[in-house]
Design a protein around this motif. Structure first.
Motif, PDB file in Angstrom:
ATOM      1  N   LEU A 222      35.989  57.926  42.852  1.00  0.00           N
ATOM      2  CA  LEU A 222      34.585  58.348  42.944  1.00  0.00           C
ATOM      3  C   LEU A 222      33.709  57.171  43.364  1.00  0.00           C
ATOM      4  O   LEU A 222      32.846  57.294  44.237  1.00  0.00           O
ATOM      5  CB  LEU A 222      34.124  58.891  41.584  1.00  0.00           C
ATOM      6  CG  LEU A 222      32.617  59.044  41.385  1.00  0.00           C
ATOM      7  CD1 LEU A 222      32.079  60.204  42.199  1.00  0.00           C
ATOM      8  CD2 LEU A 222      32.257  59.206  39.914  1.00  0.00           C
ATOM      9  N   LYS A 223      33.979  56.028  42.743  1.00  0.00           N
ATOM     10  CA  LYS A 223      33.143  54.867  43.007  1.00  0.00           C
ATOM     11  C   LYS A 223      33.420  54.256  44.373  1.00  0.00           C
ATOM     12  O   LYS A 223      32.670  53.414  44.845  1.00  0.00           O
ATOM     13  CB  LYS A 223      33.331  53.813  41.906  1.00  0.00           C
ATOM     14  CG  LYS A 223      32.841  54.329  40.553  1.00  0.00           C
ATOM     15  CD  LYS A 223      32.470  53.225  39.630  1.00  0.00           C
ATOM     16  CE  LYS A 223      33.668  52.517  39.079  1.00  0.00           C
ATOM     17  NZ  LYS A 223      33.222  51.424  38.186  1.00  0.00           N
ATOM     18  N   SER A 224      34.540  54.654  45.010  1.00  0.00           N
ATOM     19  CA  SER A 224      34.846  54.152  46.354  1.00  0.00           C
ATOM     20  C   SER A 224      34.204  55.020  47.430  1.00  0.00           C
ATOM     21  O   SER A 224      34.087  54.578  48.567  1.00  0.00           O
ATOM     22  CB  SER A 224      36.359  54.155  46.613  1.00  0.00           C
ATOM     23  OG  SER A 224      37.040  53.657  45.516  1.00  0.00           O
ATOM     24  N   THR A 225      33.814  56.259  47.074  1.00  0.00           N
ATOM     25  CA  THR A 225      33.350  57.178  48.127  1.00  0.00           C
ATOM     26  C   THR A 225      32.112  56.679  48.874  1.00  0.00           C
ATOM     27  O   THR A 225      31.965  57.035  50.040  1.00  0.00           O
ATOM     28  CB  THR A 225      33.088  58.590  47.555  1.00  0.00           C
ATOM     29  OG1 THR A 225      32.157  58.480  46.474  1.00  0.00           O
ATOM     30  CG2 THR A 225      34.367  59.243  47.102  1.00  0.00           C
ATOM     31  N   PRO A 226      31.224  55.871  48.266  1.00  0.00           N
ATOM     32  CA  PRO A 226      30.079  55.408  49.061  1.00  0.00           C
ATOM     33  C   PRO A 226      30.503  54.644  50.310  1.00  0.00           C
ATOM     34  O   PRO A 226      29.762  54.586  51.276  1.00  0.00           O
ATOM     35  CB  PRO A 226      29.323  54.490  48.102  1.00  0.00           C
ATOM     36  CG  PRO A 226      29.676  54.958  46.757  1.00  0.00           C
ATOM     37  CD  PRO A 226      31.092  55.447  46.865  1.00  0.00           C
ATOM     38  N   LEU A 227      31.714  54.080  50.285  1.00  0.00           N
ATOM     39  CA  LEU A 227      32.165  53.325  51.450  1.00  0.00           C
ATOM     40  C   LEU A 227      32.359  54.233  52.660  1.00  0.00           C
ATOM     41  O   LEU A 227      32.380  53.773  53.798  1.00  0.00           O
ATOM     42  CB  LEU A 227      33.465  52.585  51.135  1.00  0.00           C
ATOM     43  CG  LEU A 227      33.293  51.369  50.230  1.00  0.00           C
ATOM     44  CD1 LEU A 227      34.625  50.725  49.964  1.00  0.00           C
ATOM     45  CD2 LEU A 227      32.350  50.365  50.887  1.00  0.00           C
TER      46      LEU A 227
END
Lengths: 218, 219, 265
Positions: free
Chosen positions: A156-161
């Motif tokens: 989830l925290k990687s999706t902004p990339l």
């Protein structure tokens, strides 16, 4: 200082983008689980070539930034003749990246099942495939559940990339609003809260599932 | 594919790599300091202090580092905290990695059997001596593996600072891409450089762990 | 009787509660210099807690403990707690060997024995090592002085732990089931060392399940059940002719298990 109007205007856009974030998390997470399961099986298979292949995969994924992996995938897919939908390219990169960590989690989970159980299953006459599907995997999954949930929050925290390949998920949507409105607090604070809530939902859901699994066995 | 387009740009890329290394070192030192602070606060006898640590940890567990970076770089100035790009970047890495590293430290300290502490108390050792002579030497070895993973994560996350124009490795790479129009070659080269450096670092740390925990070898 | 030195340990009316449970209920115990007292009883009877109270690792909720005539933990007469430094000084006069294997794994056998001498007694390293070697020799492990605990068997580790406790030259030695974590074949070497200490009239309180050791080495048996001292007697009288019904039942259960063990091939 806090522009309520801007905040209220942004909410629908951000909510739409939150759905993209959730979809990207789910698809990437599923890809990661699949990649991780295959790679873990390869490592435990006892076939040297498969084991080395899996090791290289894990090392490459862990040793390079996801940011760079995303760009390599999104520029590399067209070179392979695959038309790269940004969402799919992002999901593929994030999923493959997560798969490396899932490999380690599942491997540890399988190894945590006492060896005696495998011998006992073999003694009863279960085939190797049945031993995997009926004895090892269900237990390994239950053992790994907390770690897998934590891994899903990292996905989830990687999706902004994914914004670097122009997927308009929650963070990128916020950047777009902010660059128009020149104000950040009304956008990024709700976005932060949104991520924290989704992450909490994942962790609580996993805890609930863990409880159900434990009760089912009790 | 033409890899030779890269050659003239190598010095520019290496300049970026130096900044990446510098930010990684600063971020790691600050995160470890923050982690020690958090781990200490988590063991505090004051409930509210422990509560703050718990809430902060939960927040970071759910917050993407990119969003944290935006909060610090775009939102904090509205609230009166104006930082240059590198400081904002290092602060982001520190705030993000400290709780994870604190968990690693707590895990290592918690894995020391309480009986060893009792034995030290029975000899009459004061708390500080117990921490320094009994706990720390063991924890130092035990935290190396989780800390190594986190340091590698931190090193990789420095690439994110390119979005606020820190002229690190990934930022320079983007510049080179825009000059060479060879994104795949350039990004692949950069990936290989990251991979070699981080793999070498991991091997180094594994050696350090082996030395630090040599006393555990039974043969 | 002529003037005598105060007993190494004297406890009266010890009470210890954990939450609602009373683990020790009015326990008293005085150990004379050179005496060996074995504390036996079923698990959960409060034996280990007694040792933890007597060493102030778990301060009692009520009662009075004197260490060689000096009030332990609390300031004489008053009910004020002693300073941390005072309590440490008192603890260092009590030697304790624990149930688990609690050597510090990052220090060699000699390093384990030296640690308290150097950090607490401020002894120069060379002197501390000399003393450590002498104590390791006493437990038969001089040859292992520079080995790390990971390279020692469980029995050897417990013998180093005994040397570690002895090196501080304590008023009294406490043993908290020192052999119960060991493989059966390693129990003997530890009991041998403890037996030798007993014959040298080292003041000891031993919590143990090893009945034959208690019968041979003890000057006095303390039988505990449910947080109370049920019977206090010489080994001969306790094992030969227990006064209390509960003692008899405990011995029947434990000893019949022993007989079975002996009978099985």
């Amino acid at each position: 200082m806090f522009d309520t109007e801007l905040f209220l205007e942004s909410v629908p856009t951000l909510a739409d983008a939150a759905l993209v974030t959730i979809r990207l998390t789910v698809v990437s997470g599923a890809l990661g689980l699949l990649a991780g399961a295959l790679s873990a099986a390869a490592q435990l298979s006892g076939v040297t070539a498969l084991r080395i292949l899996s090791r290289i995969y894990v090392s490459l994924m862990r040793g390079t930034p996801l940011f760079v992996q995303l760009l390599v995938v999104s520029f590399g897919l067209p070179m392979l003749g695959v038309s790269a939908d940004p969402f799919l390219a992002a999901a593929l990169a994030i999923g493959l990246n997560s798969g490396a960590y899932v490999t380690e989690i599942l491997r540890a989970g399988v190894l945590a099942v006492p060896a005696g159980q495998i011998e006992a299953a073999a003694a009863v006459g279960l085939s190797p495939v049945r031993i995997w599907t009926r004895i090892l995997l269900p237990q390994a999954f239950a053992i790994s559940l907390p770690a897998l949930a934590a891994e899903l929050t990292i996905v989830l925290k990687s999706t902004p990339l994914a914004s670097v390949v122009a997927v308009t998920e929650m963070t990128y949507s916020g950047v777009l609003i902010q660059s128009r409105a020149f104000s950040a607090i009304e956008v990024f604070v709700p976005i932060a809260v949104g991520y924290i809530l989704i992450a909490q939902a994942i962790l609580r859901g996993a805890r609930h599932l863990e409880g159900r699994l434990a009760r089912a066995r009790a | 594919m033409d890899w030779t387009v890269l050659l003239p740009h190598i010095p520019r890329l290496m300049d970026g790599l130096l900044i990446t290394l510098w930010v990684t070192v600063l971020g790691t030192l600050a995160s470890v300091a923050g982690a020690l602070l958090l781990a200490g606060a988590a063991a505090s006898p004051f409930g509210p202090v422990r509560g703050i640590v718990r809430v902060y940890t939960e927040i970071i567990l759910g917050l993407p580092i990119l969003v944290l970076l935006y909060l610090i770089y775009f939102v904090a100035p509205d609230l009166g905290l104006r930082l240059d790009e590198i400081s904002a970047g290092v602060l982001t890495l520190t705030l993000y990695y400290s709780p994870y590293m604190a968990e690693a430290i707590r895990g290592a300290v918690g894995s020391i059997p309480p009986g060893q502490i009792d034995a030290a108390r029975m000899v009459g050792m004061p708390g500080l001596s117990i921490a320094r002579r009994i706990v720390a030497p063991q924890v130092l070895g035990l935290v190396i593996p989780p800390l190594t993973g986190l340091m590698i994560g931190l090193a990789k996350d420095t690439a994110i600072l390119s979005v606020i124009s820190v002229q690190e490795f990934a930022y320079r790479t983007k510049q080179v891409v825009s000059r060479t129009y060879a994104p795949f070659e350039v990004w692949t080269f950069v990936a290989v450089v990251y991979w070699m450096l981080l793999s070498a670092f991991e091997t180094l740390m594994r050696g350090a762990e082996g030395r630090a925990l040599r006393f555990r070898e039974s043969r | 009787m002529l003037m005598t030195a105060p007993p190494p340990i004297s406890a009266t009316g010890i009470v210890k509660r954990f939450g609602a449970a009373t683990v020790l209920d009015d326990v008293s115990l005085t150990v004379a210099r050179g005496e060996v007292v074995c504390v036996i009883g079923p698990s959960g009877s409060g034996k280990s807690t007694l040792l933890r109270c007597l060493s102030w690792l778990a301060p009692p909720d009520a009662g009075r403990i004197e260490l060689a005539g000096e009030r332990l933990g609390l300031v004489d007469g008053g009910e004020r707690l002693r300073s941390a430094a005072e309590i440490r000084r008192q603890r260092s006069r009590i030697g304790m060997v624990f149930q688990g294997l609690n050597l510090w794994p990052h220090l060699t056998a000699a390093g384990n024995v030296m640690e308290g001498l150097v950090t607490v007694r401020r002894m120069p390293k060379a002197k501390a090592r000399e003393l450590a070697l002498a104590h390791l020799d006493r437990v038969g492990l001089l040859a292992k002085a520079d080995a790390y605990p990971a390279r020692l068997s469980g029995g050897q580790q417990q013998r180093v732990a005994i040397a570690r406790a002895l090196a501080m030259e304590p008023e009294i030695l406490f043993f908290d089931e020192p052999t119960s974590a060991l493989d059966p074949e390693l129990v003997g070497e530890v009991l041998d060392v403890m037996g030798a200490l007993a014959r040298q009239h080292t003041t000891m309180v031993v919590v143990t399940h090893e009945m034959s050791f208690a019968a041979e080495a003890a000057d006095r048996i303390l039988f505990m059940d449910e947080g109370r001292v049920v019977e206090e007697a010489t080994p001969a009288s306790f094992f030969g002719n227990p006064r209390e019904e509960r003692s008899r039942r405990f011995l029947d259960r434990t000893l019949s298990r022993y007989r079975l063990l002996v009978r099985s091939p």
